[in-house]
Design a protein around this motif. Structure first.
Motif, PDB file in Angstrom:
ATOM      1  N   MET A 157       0.829  -1.206   0.000  1.00 20.86           N
ATOM      2  CA  MET A 157       0.000   0.000   0.000  1.00 20.86           C
ATOM      3  C   MET A 157       0.864   1.258   0.000  1.00 20.86           C
ATOM      4  SD  MET A 157      -3.014  -1.046  -0.361  1.00 20.86           S
ATOM      5  CE  MET A 157      -3.971   0.416  -0.083  1.00 20.86           C
ATOM      6  N   GLY A 158       1.956   1.215   0.726  1.00 21.08           N
ATOM      7  CA  GLY A 158       2.862   2.358   0.774  1.00 21.08           C
ATOM      8  C   GLY A 158       3.437   2.689  -0.590  1.00 21.08           C
ATOM      9  N   ARG A 159       3.771   1.645  -1.353  1.00 15.83           N
ATOM     10  CA  ARG A 159       4.297   1.871  -2.703  1.00 15.83           C
ATOM     11  C   ARG A 159       3.240   2.521  -3.596  1.00 15.83           C
ATOM     12  NH1 ARG A 159       8.154  -3.231  -4.305  1.00 15.83           N
ATOM     13  NH2 ARG A 159       9.301  -3.282  -2.347  1.00 15.83           N
ATOM     14  N   VAL A 160       2.005   2.078  -3.447  1.00 13.26           N
ATOM     15  CA  VAL A 160       0.934   2.632  -4.274  1.00 13.26           C
ATOM     16  C   VAL A 160       0.706   4.106  -3.944  1.00 13.26           C
ATOM     17  CG1 VAL A 160      -1.536   2.542  -4.760  1.00 13.26           C
ATOM     18  CG2 VAL A 160      -0.219   0.419  -4.623  1.00 13.26           C
ATOM     19  N   PHE A 161       0.627   4.415  -2.658  1.00 14.82           N
ATOM     20  CA  PHE A 161       0.253   5.779  -2.257  1.00 14.82           C
ATOM     21  C   PHE A 161       1.413   6.770  -2.190  1.00 14.82           C
ATOM     22  CE2 PHE A 161      -3.380   3.390  -0.486  1.00 14.82           C
ATOM     23  CZ  PHE A 161      -4.401   4.077  -1.137  1.00 14.82           C
TER      24      PHE A 161
END
Length: 199
Positions: A166-170
């Motif tokens: 999720m961190g990579r996406v956001f």
């Protein structure tokens, strides 16, 4: 991909890539070693590597005093570590013809950073009155300078919150902006403090 649509073959993206030299490399080296020394070192680096970059001879270290430095950077993947490679290597897309300008600009920025950092580290001095480094120490300093000033910043080097799925996406693309803003701001702050004698 968005890389292909907006950056592939773009002369403007190559020019923007070169702005790392006056906006990040120069103030950082100037703060540590002094503005006149940084200007001289970057000018000398232009002479040392410019001809080989223009002639397509990528190995600017071969047969010169920078051979060991070049080999160290090459072993660490810091000469061909371009955004083009990061994005497209896995896909094995044939883009050399179209993305050559940007790749060449990025190699030039990295090479300039390395040679100027290496020469300044060997001499020491500057506003911080730094000690001269040995050749191996100066090579390690140059390698660190290239990584700190030229690497786009992958998830592996990011904060823990940015490393998960999720961190990579956001945060990935915002992270590039945040990291660049912080590093550029700190470099200019260091320059101002060095000029005021409060560093």
């Amino acid at each position: 991909t968005s890389f292909s649509m907006f950056l592939l073959g773009s002369v403007s993206s190559a020019v923007v890539n070169l702005t790392v030299l006056p906006m990040l490399v120069f103030p950082t080296l100037g703060a540590r070693f002094g503005t006149p020394a940084a200007i001289a070192a970057m000018g000398a680096a232009t002479t040392s590597i410019g001809k080989s970059i223009r002639s397509e001879n990528i190995n600017w270290g071969e047969g010169t005093k920078y051979e060991a430095l070049y080999n160290l950077l090459d072993r660490h993947g810091q000469l061909q570590h371009t955004l083009q490679r990061e994005i497209l290597e896995g896909a094995k897309v044939a883009t050399t013809e179209y993305s050559g300008k940007k790749s060449k600009a990025e190699r030039y920025s990295r090479s300039m950073t390395a040679v100027a950092s290496y020469e300044l580290a060997l001499k020491g001095g500057g506003p911080l009155n730094l000690n001269k480094m040995s050749k191996p120490e100066a090579m390690q300093y140059a390698l660190k300078s290239v990584k700190d000033m030229n690497t786009s910043g992958t998830a592996v080097t990011a904060a823990p919150i940015m490393q998960g799925d999720m961190g990579r996406v956001f945060f990935t693309f915002k992270g590039f902006n945040m990291n660049a803003t912080y590093v550029i701001g700190k470099a200019w702050n260091d320059v101002v403090r060095a000029l005021e004698g409060s560093y």
